[in-house]
Design an enzyme around this catalytic site. Structure first.
Site, PDB file in Angstrom:
ATOM      1  CG  ASN A  16      -2.062   0.789   1.325  1.00 40.31           C
ATOM      2  OD1 ASN A  16      -2.635   0.890   2.409  1.00 40.31           O
ATOM      3  ND2 ASN A  16      -2.477   1.378   0.240  1.00 40.31           N
TER       4      ASN A  16
ATOM      5  CB  CYS B 234      -4.041   5.895   5.751  1.00 41.35           C
ATOM      6  SG  CYS B 234      -3.260   4.672   4.673  1.00 41.35           S
TER       7      CYS B 234
ATOM      8  CG  ASN C   2      -1.050  -0.778   5.318  1.00 43.32           C
ATOM      9  OD1 ASN C   2      -0.577  -1.480   6.219  1.00 43.32           O
ATOM     10  ND2 ASN C   2      -1.951  -1.224   4.472  1.00 43.32           N
TER      11      ASN C   2
ATOM     12  CD  GLU D 240      -7.225   1.486   0.479  1.00 41.98           C
ATOM     13  OE1 GLU D 240      -7.256   2.731   0.653  1.00 41.98           O
ATOM     14  OE2 GLU D 240      -6.249   0.784   0.800  1.00 41.98           O
TER      15      GLU D 240
ATOM     16  CB  CYS E 267      -6.821  -2.009   3.210  1.00 35.96           C
ATOM     17  SG  CYS E 267      -7.842  -0.693   3.923  1.00 35.96           S
ATOM     18  N   GLY E 268      -4.660  -1.292   5.929  1.00 32.95           N
ATOM     19  CA  GLY E 268      -4.449  -1.492   7.359  1.00 32.95           C
ATOM     20  C   GLY E 268      -5.716  -1.356   8.178  1.00 32.95           C
TER      21      GLY E 268
END
Ligand SMILES: N[C@H](CCC[C@H](N)C(=O)O)C(=O)O
Length: 283
Positions: free
Chosen positions: A11, A74, A76, A203, A213-214
């Protein structure tokens, strides 16, 4: 204008330091949109801008998706910017990042491995469903932080074998579904073993799948922990760009703590010369 390019499990992000660049805040969405464009510019899933703290943190993080829209947080990106903070001397081995969704704390585990405490779930609806083209899909809805970043959590059998185009169309339809007023990042997942998942995330603001996607993995594991389908301890989530690990501490019917651990990569450090940025700069 100096920039770093980093990724967390694939990412990928651009980082600008507004403590040095002093860019007008109203220009940041356009800068994100221009610089995140693959082929025409540097290319990334999002842009993160470091700025002065105002609430006792080490620094503020503003996050913009590649379409220029603002993301509340976000995961990551936060892991990457924690490493940016350590490597540039802005922080020590622990970091306190002021994000739109609230304070996120980070920790350097090893030179490339960073762990963050994700924002607390402020909404968890376990029994949602959405209808797309006459088919009903069970899902859960989660927001992390306040204001919360929105996630749809969608079980999908044989996810690895799914037709990419069909999955992308379904991801897009759920992302824009009227049932999600803020829109939603769409996390398709399949349990592949004990405390082991495979996940693909379409996303919001990228309008496509990202390699990881964290906040999405955190949302999926929060839901599965409450449903008793994973233990919540060291849950491995395999995504296209690598493995993320989520720890979700359950207390009764609440998720008390949500931690995201994963790899980072400082891909390059450079000077932005994109001539598109100088056009209509006054607009
Ligand atoms: N696209 C998301 C922001 C990035 C989330 C994702 N990259 C992560 O690692 O959490 C949104 O606008 O809600």
């Amino acid at each position: 204008m100096k920039f770093w390019k980093m990724n967390g499990a694939g990412n990928d992000f651009l980082i600008l330091n507004n403590l040095e660049e002093h860019l007008p805040l109203e220009q940041l969405p356009r800068i994100a949109k221009v610089l995140c464009e693959r082929h025409l510019s540097i290319g990334a899933d999002g842009l993160m801008v470091v700025d002065a703290p105002t609430k006792g943190g080490d620094f503020k993080m503003r996050f913009f998706n590649s379409d220029g829209s603002m993301g509340e947080m976000c995961g990551n990106g936060a892991r990457c910017i924690c490493r940016y903070g350590f490597e540039t001397g802005l922080t020590g081995e622990t970091q306190r990042i002021e994000t739109t969704a609230g304070l996120v704390t980070g920790m350097r585990i090893s030179p490339r491995l960073y762990r963050i405490r994700l924002n607390d779930p402020t909404t968890i609806r376990l029994d949602c469903s959405v209808e797309v083209d006459g088919v009903r899909y069970e899902c859960a809805y989660v927001e992390l932080g306040n204001p919360g970043i929105p996630h749809a959590v969608v079980p999908y059998a044989n996810l690895r074998q799914a037709d990419h185009e069909e999955l992308r169309e379904l991801g897009r339809a759920i992302r824009w579904h009227s049932g999600f007023p803020k829109g939603a990042n769409v996390n398709f997942y399949e349990i592949t073993g004990e405390d082991t998942l495979y996940e693909r995330t379409f996303e919001r603001g990228v309008e496509d799948f990202t390699y990881a996607c964290g906040t999405g993995t955190g949302s999926v594991v929060a839901v599965l922990t409450l449903q008793g389908k994973v233990s919540g301890h060291g849950v491995k989530v395999h995504m296209a760009g690598g493995e993320l690990v989520i720890d979700a501490e359950r207390i009764h019917s609440q998720i008390a703590d949500l931690y995201l651990t994963g790899p980072t990569n400082i891909v390059c450090k450079g000077e932005v010369t994109d001539e598109e940025l100088s056009l209509n700069a006054g607009e």
